[in-house]
Design an enzyme around this catalytic site. Sequence first.
Site, PDB file in Angstrom:
ATOM      1  N   GLU A 112      37.303  -6.469  75.883  1.00 49.79           N
ATOM      2  CA  GLU A 112      37.514  -8.117  75.639  1.00 49.79           C
ATOM      3  C   GLU A 112      37.488  -8.503  74.225  1.00 49.79           C
ATOM      4  O   GLU A 112      36.409  -9.099  73.845  1.00 49.79           O
ATOM      5  CB  GLU A 112      36.371  -8.641  76.473  1.00 49.79           C
ATOM      6  CG  GLU A 112      36.571  -8.441  78.031  1.00 49.79           C
ATOM      7  CD  GLU A 112      35.554  -8.996  78.778  1.00 49.79           C
ATOM      8  OE1 GLU A 112      35.200 -10.196  78.489  1.00 49.79           O
ATOM      9  OE2 GLU A 112      34.926  -8.167  79.832  1.00 49.79           O
ATOM     10  N   TYR A 113      38.360  -7.865  73.355  1.00 44.91           N
ATOM     11  CA  TYR A 113      38.163  -8.380  71.947  1.00 44.91           C
ATOM     12  C   TYR A 113      38.190  -9.853  71.711  1.00 44.91           C
ATOM     13  O   TYR A 113      37.905 -10.279  70.421  1.00 44.91           O
ATOM     14  CB  TYR A 113      38.942  -7.613  71.182  1.00 44.91           C
ATOM     15  CG  TYR A 113      39.196  -5.865  71.492  1.00 44.91           C
ATOM     16  CD1 TYR A 113      37.847  -5.399  71.057  1.00 44.91           C
ATOM     17  CD2 TYR A 113      40.197  -5.201  71.952  1.00 44.91           C
ATOM     18  CE1 TYR A 113      37.796  -4.013  71.645  1.00 44.91           C
ATOM     19  CE2 TYR A 113      39.791  -3.933  72.353  1.00 44.91           C
ATOM     20  CZ  TYR A 113      38.990  -3.245  72.145  1.00 44.91           C
ATOM     21  OH  TYR A 113      38.753  -2.006  72.438  1.00 44.91           O
TER      22      TYR A 113
END
Length: 264
Positions: free
Chosen positions: A54-55
């Site tokens: 989940e950057y």
Amino acid sequence: MPHVMERLYSAEMDFGCYDGEQRLTYMLATIPRSGSTYCAIRLWQTGLLGAPMEYLNFRFVGDILRRLDYVPHLAGEISEAGIAKYWGDIKRLRTSPNGVFGYKMFGVNYLEISRRVPGFLRQIVPDYVIYLTRRDLIGQAMSYSRAQRSRRWFAGMSDTPEVRYDFEHIKQCISSIEDQKSSWERMFAITGVRPIHICYEDLLADSAGVIRALLLDMGIPPEPADELAIPLIERQTDGVSREWRDRFAEDSARELAISAVTDE
């Protein structure tokens, strides 16, 4: 010892500095409590599908922001000017040696980016979208209800309170999950995306088969690669889930019976 989730965003899990042209980029589009972390790690372990975490969930990835010398605001966000540079840094560190980069996205994060930095959406357009859902809607809603109220999103987290069964809240979670699925599917229709749809239950039953099919669908050669030692998150299943499922079935039947009498 750091929680597994912290390790997944640490330098020890970087592929290294990839300076070539990405062969392709994909987005793992998903909904809370659909097994998305399990799915992401299974894809990552192949060594062929990047490291799809989940950057762009800035409230969640403070550690990696600070590690790369980006100072998040109190809300966990970074400046608009810094987002493009940050994205380039992430792609260099988290692209697998075959040139594949993946990232995981929840609908709420996608919508937040579209509102706050709409121009950035052009930089994250993927070549493929993998759309992960879960067939067991009741199980997903119960898990969502527990996680929201306890703030315990992963097994192994300490100092999290136990929560009681709440029929109304589980129903709200069912509605939220259905709304989030509809939101993704509207976005797919608007953008003309035809996602590769996979189900959590199928991945659990035959992860190798599902991943082989994904590689084929995305045109990624199944090059020889050593499976990476990426740690899995412990599954959150226990007797409480079974008890809640029984109670939810009873309460749903009772509510339906009352509704039938009222409608007469």
